[in-house]
Structures are given as structure tokens and as C-alpha cells.
Design a protein around this motif. Sequence first.
Motif, mmCIF file in Angstrom:
data_model
loop_
_atom_site.group_PDB
_atom_site.id
_atom_site.type_symbol
_atom_site.label_atom_id
_atom_site.label_comp_id
_atom_site.label_asym_id
_atom_site.label_seq_id
_atom_site.Cartn_x
_atom_site.Cartn_y
_atom_site.Cartn_z
ATOM 1 N N LEU A 158 -25.890 -37.008 26.113
ATOM 2 C CA LEU A 158 -25.014 -38.042 25.557
ATOM 3 C C LEU A 158 -25.101 -37.988 24.044
ATOM 4 C CD1 LEU A 158 -27.396 -40.104 24.663
ATOM 5 C CD2 LEU A 158 -26.894 -41.306 26.765
ATOM 6 N N ASP A 159 -24.327 -38.849 23.376
ATOM 7 C CA ASP A 159 -24.354 -38.924 21.915
ATOM 8 C C ASP A 159 -25.079 -40.185 21.471
ATOM 9 O OD1 ASP A 159 -22.981 -36.551 21.342
ATOM 10 O OD2 ASP A 159 -21.043 -37.524 21.676
ATOM 11 N N GLY A 266 -25.917 -35.552 18.997
ATOM 12 C CA GLY A 266 -26.043 -35.284 20.427
ATOM 13 C C GLY A 266 -27.491 -35.265 20.882
ATOM 14 N N VAL A 267 -27.704 -35.721 22.113
ATOM 15 C CA VAL A 267 -29.006 -35.628 22.762
ATOM 16 C C VAL A 267 -28.907 -34.496 23.783
ATOM 17 C CG1 VAL A 267 -30.752 -36.806 24.157
ATOM 18 C CG2 VAL A 267 -29.429 -38.096 22.455
ATOM 19 N N TYR A 268 -29.847 -33.547 23.726
ATOM 20 C CA TYR A 268 -29.764 -32.346 24.553
ATOM 21 C C TYR A 268 -31.057 -32.093 25.323
ATOM 22 C CZ TYR A 268 -25.770 -31.209 21.556
ATOM 23 O OH TYR A 268 -24.582 -31.243 20.877
ATOM 24 N N ALA A 269 -30.894 -31.512 26.497
ATOM 25 C CA ALA A 269 -32.014 -30.906 27.210
ATOM 26 C C ALA A 269 -31.993 -29.426 26.866
ATOM 27 C CB ALA A 269 -31.862 -31.107 28.717
ATOM 28 N N VAL A 270 -33.083 -28.928 26.300
ATOM 29 C CA VAL A 270 -33.128 -27.558 25.794
ATOM 30 C C VAL A 270 -34.223 -26.784 26.516
ATOM 31 C CG1 VAL A 270 -33.338 -26.124 23.725
ATOM 32 C CG2 VAL A 270 -32.422 -28.445 23.536
ATOM 33 N N TYR A 271 -33.892 -25.553 26.923
ATOM 34 C CA TYR A 271 -34.883 -24.732 27.605
ATOM 35 C C TYR A 271 -34.615 -23.262 27.301
ATOM 36 C CZ TYR A 271 -30.959 -24.824 30.931
ATOM 37 O OH TYR A 271 -29.702 -24.780 31.500
ATOM 38 N N PRO A 272 -35.617 -22.393 27.454
ATOM 39 C CA PRO A 272 -35.421 -20.966 27.163
ATOM 40 C C PRO A 272 -34.377 -20.357 28.085
ATOM 41 C CG PRO A 272 -37.756 -21.496 27.332
ATOM 42 C CD PRO A 272 -37.008 -22.692 27.835
ATOM 43 N N PHE A 273 -33.687 -19.340 27.592
ATOM 44 C CA PHE A 273 -32.666 -18.676 28.396
ATOM 45 C C PHE A 273 -33.298 -18.066 29.643
ATOM 46 C CE2 PHE A 273 -30.461 -14.825 29.748
ATOM 47 C CZ PHE A 273 -29.186 -15.335 29.974
ATOM 48 N N THR A 274 -32.659 -18.320 30.772
ATOM 49 C CA THR A 274 -33.088 -17.734 32.032
ATOM 50 C C THR A 274 -31.877 -17.611 32.938
ATOM 51 O OG1 THR A 274 -34.458 -18.043 34.008
ATOM 52 C CG2 THR A 274 -33.709 -20.031 32.896
ATOM 53 N N ARG A 275 -31.838 -16.562 33.717
ATOM 54 C CA ARG A 275 -30.702 -16.378 34.623
ATOM 55 C C ARG A 275 -30.748 -17.374 35.782
ATOM 56 N NH1 ARG A 275 -27.467 -12.162 33.829
ATOM 57 N NH2 ARG A 275 -28.124 -10.531 32.397
ATOM 58 N N GLN A 276 -31.932 -17.821 36.131
ATOM 59 C CA GLN A 276 -32.062 -18.757 37.244
ATOM 60 C C GLN A 276 -33.070 -19.831 36.875
ATOM 61 O OE1 GLN A 276 -30.198 -19.016 40.146
ATOM 62 N NE2 GLN A 276 -31.263 -20.953 40.004
ATOM 63 N N LEU A 277 -32.566 -21.000 36.496
ATOM 64 C CA LEU A 277 -33.432 -22.110 36.118
ATOM 65 C C LEU A 277 -34.173 -22.609 37.358
ATOM 66 C CD1 LEU A 277 -34.158 -23.935 33.676
ATOM 67 C CD2 LEU A 277 -32.405 -25.512 34.490
#
Length: 299
Positions: A158-159, A266-277
Amino acid sequence: MHSDDLILFSQVVELGSFSKAAELNNLTNSVVSKRIARLEKALNVQLLYRTTRKLTLTEGGQALFIKAQKVALATQEATNSVAGFGEAIQGHIKMSVPTISGELLLADAVAEFCKLHPGLTVDMSLNNQFVDLVKDGFDLVIRTGYLEDSSLIARHILDSHWIVCASPAYIRQHGKPQTPEELVGHNCLLYSFQTNGANEWEFKGDEQNYRVTVEGIFSSDNAIALRKAALGGHGIAYLPRCLVYHDLRNGELIDLLPQQVGKVIGVYAVYPFTRQLPKKLKLLIEHIRQRYLAIEHYF
């Protein structure tokens, strides 16, 4: 017309042969041929010119191929979105969250998530700095701001809107500014953690946002400290609305320029790049998102 026939058609075109598409889908060549024929019959148009050496798209086939690719992509994305939901929710998650959101809702939300999944443990750090996810071993970070590292994935939640506020006591003593420019004559409480400068406050303009340079005798890198200073009548603060939501509701702080403040983050959920979370992260992110949205009016 069947959607799986469209997907099969796109595979035949991409692979350039019926036999390769048959092998990919564990089908016989005759079944692939019958399904493409079924598609042509449903559309009443020939899609392919077949020779012993190659396949060539007709004009109608070319038009359909573009659409069929989109169907195949949408189907794959839908599959990916739920992939892993059969996994067990267990193991450990290391995460970092902002101080304000952590105290407001995330500590409770994440503890609740752990309670719902007894095989899971979570280590949650409250830190406003944007940590190095890979170097510091974080699985998930909740952050406000802008994502600069392209190797990370960010999901918008959300913002967060900011406000300019002061206590009734301060306004009685010093007056209420009617425009952003009038803030120059006031004691402004400065949030030194801001990346664009503690004394650069952003406001809406006719065509684009602009900044007003303010001054004050007190600054802090902790927004909660600035809130307390504002509540004490010591100056005007520029803060996230969620931090002072209840103060505004009970009249202890006044929103001074509600239609003019331009800062929205903006409020974000951030995680390392992965093909399958992993499933545990998917479910935790969604759990956190729902908890944010439940009090969206705070923001």
C-alpha cells in the motif's frame, strides 16, 4: 474452443513441429493433430500449412498465435502463483521491518502467523535502514521507499501518506500556517532519517511537487521522538500519518495542510530474486498484506 488446445497450438508453432509438441506433453502425434484440427474446426479457419519439412502459419494462424501465447503465459503465471502451496510450513525466516510498522502491526501479525504454523520460527529485526538482504541473510524485508537493487523483487502492499501536524497548544501560541511557504517562519521538527534532507518538505504543486526548505531547533532520526516533541507543543512535524493516526482522532495533533502535503511512499515486501518463492514466504507476505489493508485508513 478449449484453452488447452490454444496452448498446444502455441507450443506447436514455437517448437516448429507436431512431434516435439507431442513429446513435450506426453501425447501421440495423432492426438496433437486431432486437437489442432479441432481448433481449426471450432474457428472455421485453417491455421497451419503442413509440409513434410516444416509448418507455416496462415494469416489467421498468425493472428491466433499472438493470442494463444498470451493464454499460455497467463496459464503459466497462474500455475506459478500457487506452486509450492502443497509444501509444509516449517523452518526459519529472518526478516527486517521498519520501526513504525513493526510496532504498529507487524510484531503482532508475524507472531500470529507463527502461532498459526507451529513448525515455523521467525527472527524479526526492527530497523529503518535498508539492509543488504543477501549479505545479511534476510529472507524478507518490509520497507517504505524506492527499490534500487534490480536483483531484488518487490511486491507493493500500500501507500503511506505523510502529514504536517502540530499540537493545539503550539497553534494557539504561534498561529496556524495556511500555506507551505508560511512554515518558514515556524519551528519545524526535523526528521534527519529522510533521504532527501530533513529540512526539505514536499508539497503538491499545480503541475508537479515542490519542496519548501524549513528550519528548526530540534532534529532526530527517530520519528517517534518527533511525534512526542510535537505532542509536547514544541514545533511542527512532518510525519507518516499512520504514526499519528490516533493523535489526530483524539485532537492531540492537528493536520495543518491536509490537501497540500505531497509525500507518499510505497510500502513493499522485498525478497531476493528466485524462480520459485517458498510457500512459507508467500503465505507470510499475504498475511502481512492483509493486516496492512485491514488498517489502510491509518495510512
